[in-house]
Design a protein around this motif. Structure first.
Motif, PDB file in Angstrom:
ATOM      1  N   ASP A  72      -4.004   1.007  -3.139  1.00 15.16           N
ATOM      2  CA  ASP A  72      -3.201   0.678  -1.959  1.00 15.16           C
ATOM      3  C   ASP A  72      -3.906   1.177  -0.698  1.00 15.16           C
ATOM      4  OD1 ASP A  72      -1.113  -0.734  -3.074  1.00 15.16           O
ATOM      5  OD2 ASP A  72       0.201   1.004  -3.294  1.00 15.16           O
ATOM      6  N   ASP A  73      -4.523   2.352  -0.792  1.00 14.10           N
ATOM      7  CA  ASP A  73      -5.249   2.904   0.351  1.00 14.10           C
ATOM      8  C   ASP A  73      -6.485   2.067   0.667  1.00 14.10           C
ATOM      9  OD1 ASP A  73      -5.782   5.090   2.337  1.00 14.10           O
ATOM     10  OD2 ASP A  73      -7.565   5.338   1.089  1.00 14.10           O
ATOM     11  N   LYS A  76      -5.578  -1.127   2.457  1.00 17.96           N
ATOM     12  CA  LYS A  76      -5.319  -0.920   3.882  1.00 17.96           C
ATOM     13  C   LYS A  76      -6.624  -0.814   4.658  1.00 17.96           C
ATOM     14  CE  LYS A  76      -0.878   1.461   3.293  1.00 17.96           C
ATOM     15  NZ  LYS A  76      -0.161   2.758   3.446  1.00 17.96           N
ATOM     16  N   GLN A  77      -7.615  -0.145   4.065  1.00 18.84           N
ATOM     17  CA  GLN A  77      -8.903   0.030   4.744  1.00 18.84           C
ATOM     18  C   GLN A  77      -9.593  -1.307   5.012  1.00 18.84           C
ATOM     19  OE1 GLN A  77     -11.602   3.043   3.058  1.00 18.84           O
ATOM     20  NE2 GLN A  77      -9.872   3.870   1.933  1.00 18.84           N
ATOM     21  N   GLU A  81      -4.553  -6.784   0.379  1.00 19.27           N
ATOM     22  CA  GLU A  81      -3.321  -6.464  -0.353  1.00 19.27           C
ATOM     23  C   GLU A  81      -3.665  -6.225  -1.812  1.00 19.27           C
ATOM     24  OE1 GLU A  81       1.187  -8.272  -1.169  1.00 19.27           O
ATOM     25  OE2 GLU A  81      -0.323  -9.483  -0.138  1.00 19.27           O
TER      26      GLU A  81
END
Length: 211
Positions: A72-73, A76-77, A81
């Motif tokens: 998930d991290d 985001k980077q 998704e």
């Protein structure tokens, strides 16, 4: 830097790598994008994961929880998704996605075989990038020139007619199944592709979860 390059840079420190990708269509999570399958970069993965807080907090499903947190991290980077092969319905079609990548195929025992990871291929998740990327070159299918030692390696012939999960579990849990339990599935280990990449401690972790 391309989205794929950004993703590779984010995955490497985690002991993860891209195992294949394909252009998405309207039937996928977003059309005109790139779905990237992500799995362990073995043998570098296990030393990293074994130090993760999820491994020592005493809670269930440490690898799934770690995968959810880190991917998930990463998503985001890179402005993407993340999707996962666990967590309950609706289940994502990872088996189909893997075949669409052109890097995985059904093996003689019907488990997926990867061009580099062999029968030990596994997916911790997938990330849909916001842009389209060119397809990877199609490698030779390893099973086309293989004598299929995976078919005969199982001591209880669990793959003789489909996959007899009950027979497999019973053997692994028994005294006779010590080798499978401690070092990983003999059928998978018989695959000549990716020999020696998965560490015994990692194999034992997965076999314990299987039981």
């Amino acid at each position: 830097m391309t989205d794929m390059a950004k993703l590779d840079a984010a995955l490497t420190p985690l002991g993860l790598r891209a195992l294949g990708h394909f252009a998405t269509t309207s039937a996928d999570p977003g059309a005109g994008k790139t779905l990237v399958l992500i799995g362990p970069d073995e043998p570098h993965f296990w030393p990293h994961f074994s130090r993760a807080p999820e491994m020592s907090d005493g809670q269930p499903d440490p690898m799934d929880r770690w995968s959810k947190r880190v991917l998930d991290d990463v998503a985001k980077q890179v402005g993407g998704e993340a999707f996962f092969p666990f967590g309950g319905a609706p289940y994502q079609p990872f088996y189909t996605w893997a075949q669409r990548s052109g890097q995985c195929w059904p093996s003689p025992i019907n488990f997926l075989v990867h061009a580099k990871a062999g029968l030990f291929v596994s997916f911790r998740g997938a990330i849909v990038l916001p842009t389209a990327s060119a397809a990877m070159p199609a490698p030779p299918k390893p099973c086309d020139t293989c004598a299929a030692p995976c078919l005969s390696a199982c001591p209880v012939k669990a793959f003789a007619d489909g996959y007899d999960v009950a027979a497999c579990k019973a053997h692994v849990a028994s005294a006779a199944g010590t080798d499978c339990r401690d070092n990983g599935c003999l059928a998978r280990r018989a695959c000549p592709v990716g020999q020696g990449l998965r560490l015994p401690a990692q194999a034992a972790f997965h076999m314990e979860a299987f039981l």
